[in-house]
Motif scaffolding. Structure first.
Motif, mmCIF file in Angstrom:
data_model
loop_
_atom_site.group_PDB
_atom_site.id
_atom_site.type_symbol
_atom_site.label_atom_id
_atom_site.label_comp_id
_atom_site.label_asym_id
_atom_site.label_seq_id
_atom_site.Cartn_x
_atom_site.Cartn_y
_atom_site.Cartn_z
ATOM 1 N N CYS A 1 65.536 23.456 37.881
ATOM 2 C CA CYS A 1 66.989 23.493 37.828
ATOM 3 C C CYS A 1 67.535 24.355 38.954
ATOM 4 O O CYS A 1 67.009 25.435 39.238
ATOM 5 N N GLU A 2 68.598 23.870 39.589
ATOM 6 C CA GLU A 2 69.254 24.668 40.615
ATOM 7 C C GLU A 2 69.836 25.938 39.989
ATOM 8 O O GLU A 2 70.077 26.019 38.790
ATOM 9 N N LYS A 3 70.048 26.929 40.858
ATOM 10 C CA LYS A 3 70.649 28.178 40.404
ATOM 11 C C LYS A 3 72.144 28.158 40.707
ATOM 12 O O LYS A 3 72.599 27.355 41.546
ATOM 13 N N PRO A 4 72.965 28.967 40.012
ATOM 14 C CA PRO A 4 72.580 29.818 38.894
ATOM 15 C C PRO A 4 72.351 28.975 37.643
ATOM 16 O O PRO A 4 73.024 27.957 37.444
ATOM 17 N N LEU A 5 71.421 29.411 36.833
ATOM 18 C CA LEU A 5 71.164 28.678 35.595
ATOM 19 C C LEU A 5 72.436 28.642 34.744
ATOM 20 O O LEU A 5 72.793 27.606 34.177
ATOM 21 N N ALA A 6 73.111 29.773 34.654
ATOM 22 C CA ALA A 6 74.371 29.881 33.914
ATOM 23 C C ALA A 6 75.097 31.097 34.450
ATOM 24 O O ALA A 6 74.507 31.929 35.150
ATOM 25 N N ALA B 1 61.438 25.748 35.849
ATOM 26 C CA ALA B 1 61.618 26.603 37.026
ATOM 27 C C ALA B 1 63.072 26.585 37.458
ATOM 28 O O ALA B 1 63.799 25.624 37.227
ATOM 29 N N VAL B 2 63.484 27.668 38.099
ATOM 30 C CA VAL B 2 64.805 27.776 38.706
ATOM 31 C C VAL B 2 64.593 27.873 40.210
ATOM 32 O O VAL B 2 63.714 28.603 40.682
ATOM 33 N N ALA C 1 80.856 34.624 45.052
ATOM 34 C CA ALA C 1 79.720 35.100 45.842
ATOM 35 C C ALA C 1 78.629 35.706 44.966
ATOM 36 O O ALA C 1 77.444 35.622 45.300
ATOM 37 N N ILE C 2 78.996 36.317 43.850
ATOM 38 C CA ILE C 2 77.982 36.943 43.001
ATOM 39 C C ILE C 2 77.092 35.886 42.363
ATOM 40 O O ILE C 2 75.862 35.989 42.387
ATOM 41 N N ALA C 3 77.704 34.839 41.795
ATOM 42 C CA ALA C 3 76.910 33.792 41.153
ATOM 43 C C ALA C 3 76.153 32.961 42.176
ATOM 44 O O ALA C 3 75.039 32.506 41.910
ATOM 45 N N ASP C 4 76.744 32.765 43.362
ATOM 46 C CA ASP C 4 76.125 31.905 44.367
ATOM 47 C C ASP C 4 75.051 32.635 45.164
ATOM 48 O O ASP C 4 73.973 32.086 45.430
ATOM 49 N N LEU C 5 75.320 33.881 45.555
ATOM 50 C CA LEU C 5 74.430 34.618 46.448
ATOM 51 C C LEU C 5 73.800 35.849 45.787
ATOM 52 O O LEU C 5 72.645 36.187 46.065
ATOM 53 N N GLY C 6 74.555 36.524 44.942
ATOM 54 C CA GLY C 6 74.031 37.743 44.327
ATOM 55 C C GLY C 6 72.801 37.519 43.488
ATOM 56 O O GLY C 6 71.899 38.365 43.439
ATOM 57 N N VAL C 7 72.719 36.351 42.824
ATOM 58 C CA VAL C 7 71.540 36.076 42.003
ATOM 59 C C VAL C 7 70.281 35.978 42.861
ATOM 60 O O VAL C 7 69.182 36.279 42.403
ATOM 61 N N HIS C 8 70.435 35.548 44.139
ATOM 62 C CA HIS C 8 69.283 35.548 45.042
ATOM 63 C C HIS C 8 68.806 36.978 45.282
ATOM 64 O O HIS C 8 67.598 37.245 45.316
ATOM 65 N N ILE D 1 62.190 30.236 33.854
ATOM 66 C CA ILE D 1 63.405 30.307 33.049
ATOM 67 C C ILE D 1 63.847 31.750 32.901
ATOM 68 O O ILE D 1 65.044 32.052 32.858
ATOM 69 N N GLY D 2 62.897 32.684 32.852
ATOM 70 C CA GLY D 2 63.254 34.102 32.758
ATOM 71 C C GLY D 2 64.075 34.576 33.938
ATOM 72 O O GLY D 2 64.988 35.403 33.791
ATOM 73 N N ASP D 3 63.758 34.061 35.124
ATOM 74 C CA ASP D 3 64.547 34.424 36.301
ATOM 75 C C ASP D 3 65.954 33.835 36.209
ATOM 76 O O ASP D 3 66.926 34.463 36.643
ATOM 77 N N GLY D 4 66.068 32.640 35.648
ATOM 78 C CA GLY D 4 67.390 32.057 35.447
ATOM 79 C C GLY D 4 68.212 32.854 34.455
ATOM 80 O O GLY D 4 69.406 33.090 34.671
#
Length: 369
Positions: A111-116, A137-138, A188-195, A340-343
């Motif tokens: 699944c693409e990120k962010p998961l949620a 996997a994410v 930006a947080i959901a798109d880039l910060g999760v990386h 999934i844990g990373d998501g």
């Protein structure tokens, strides 16, 4: 890396990603690179004409081009040659609902990120994955870069001594945050910060204990933050700091990771992905090169072409798909794909950042997950 070790290629299905350019194409290129997957099914667009046009362009048979993700899940689940892996590259707010249907049908999922963007739906999905015992996997593709795998091995192996600092920068002059169909843009947080969260935990293994976030909206009409700075306190005493931005005019794509410990520092940049700078305290900087001598096995195994020829994003996606193929085939090879844990961690991170921003940048506890 990349040898075909099974009697058949694994069957891949895709939901979303019908445009010739964009994230879907990166997934398809990555999946093809090692010859481990064949794209055999999909629902590529909600528009019927675009959906079937994409299927024809991608060589997917008409009877395996489905009207929506529910139809794909139902039909593929009944086939003896069902898809081995389904990749979800739909809009962000649909990731969990689509993945829930696939997991309930027993499919392995990327699944693409962010998961949620909230913790609760991500945690519920994680429980469903645990019950189904499928591979999930994410697509944090940074896990596929050989020299970030080398950084992970060095940090976790003690080459830097006790970890003190992690600095992550991910800035550009603007991605398409909005959608023409009127869907809400992602910040930006959901798109880039999760990386940043993923890479920090990937190399360090240290849990986040607290964070504080500050955000700004510089671009008119976005409706969401396009720039943020986030401070994190990690288990064991280390600190981390992220700068993520879609409003960094003049920066096409600046991604940099630095890790500092008691014995030295590591430095990696996206524009020089084959190099990892290691500077021990009191010594000259050493350049570690992808495919070169003295690398960890996980870094060597992720390298496809001879040293001196640059590898990058497509190869990182390919490494992610190769790891998933190994996991699906259960051949015992080590796999570092984001789970999934990373998501879930990403969703918790986004929610905690929002809480901190509402409180004027105050420190908030990061829930244990």
């Amino acid at each position: 890396m990349g040898e075909l070790t099974v009697a058949r290629r694994l069957r891949l299905a895709m939901i979303g990603g019908g445009k010739p350019a964009g994230i879907g194409e990166l997934h398809r290129l990555g999946a093809r690179l090692d010859g481990r997957f064949d794209l055999v099914a999909g629902c590529f667009s909600r528009d019927p004409d675009r959906n079937h046009a994409a299927a024809r362009r991608l060589g997917v048979a008409a009877d395996r081009c489905y009207a929506d993700f529910n139809a794909l899940a139902d039909a593929e689940a009944r086939r003896p040659d069902r898809a081995d892996l389904v990749v979800v590259v739909t809009p962000n707010d649909t990731h969990v609902p689509v993945a829930e249907v696939l997991v309930a049908r027993g499919f392995n999922v990327l699944c693409e990120k962010p998961l949620a963007v909230e913790a609760a739906p991500a945690l519920a999905l994680a429980q469903a994955v645990a019950r189904a015992k499928t591979v999930f996997a994410v697509s944090h593709y940074f896990a596929g870069f050989p020299m970030l795998r080398q950084a992970r091995a060095m940090v976790r192996g003690g080459a830097l001594g006790q970890l003190r600092l992690v600095q992550y920068e991910h800035a550009s002059e603007g991605l398409a945050l909005g959608r023409p169909d009127g869907r809400a843009p992602v910040g930006a947080i959901a798109d880039l910060g999760v990386h940043g969260l993923f890479v920090t935990q990937f190399i360090s293994g240290a849990a986040v204990e607290q964070l504080a976030a500050d955000a700004a909206q510089f671009t008119p009409g976005r409706g969401v933050e396009d720039d943020a700075r986030i401070l994190l306190r990690l288990a064991g005493g280390a600190r981390a700091a992220f700068w993520v931005s879609h409003a960094a005019a003049g920066l096409r794509r600046s991604i940099r990771l630095r890790a500092v410990g008691a014995k030295g520092a590591l430095d990696w940049r996206i524009d020089r992905p084959d190099l990892l700078r290691h500077t021990p305290v009191g010594e000259a900087t050493r350049l570690l090169q992808r495919g070169g001598e003295g690398l960890d096995e996980t870094a060597r195994a992720a390298s496809r072409i001879p040293s001196g020829h640059a590898e990058g994003t497509i190869e990182a996606f390919a490494t992610l798909y190769a790891d998933l193929a190994d996991a699906i085939e259960k051949n015992g090879k080590p796999a570092l794909y984001p789970t999934i844990g990373d998501g879930v961690a990403g969703a918790v991170f986004i929610e905690a950042c929002a809480q901190s921003i509402r409180r004027g940048g105050a420190w908030v506890d990061f829930p244990k997950i």
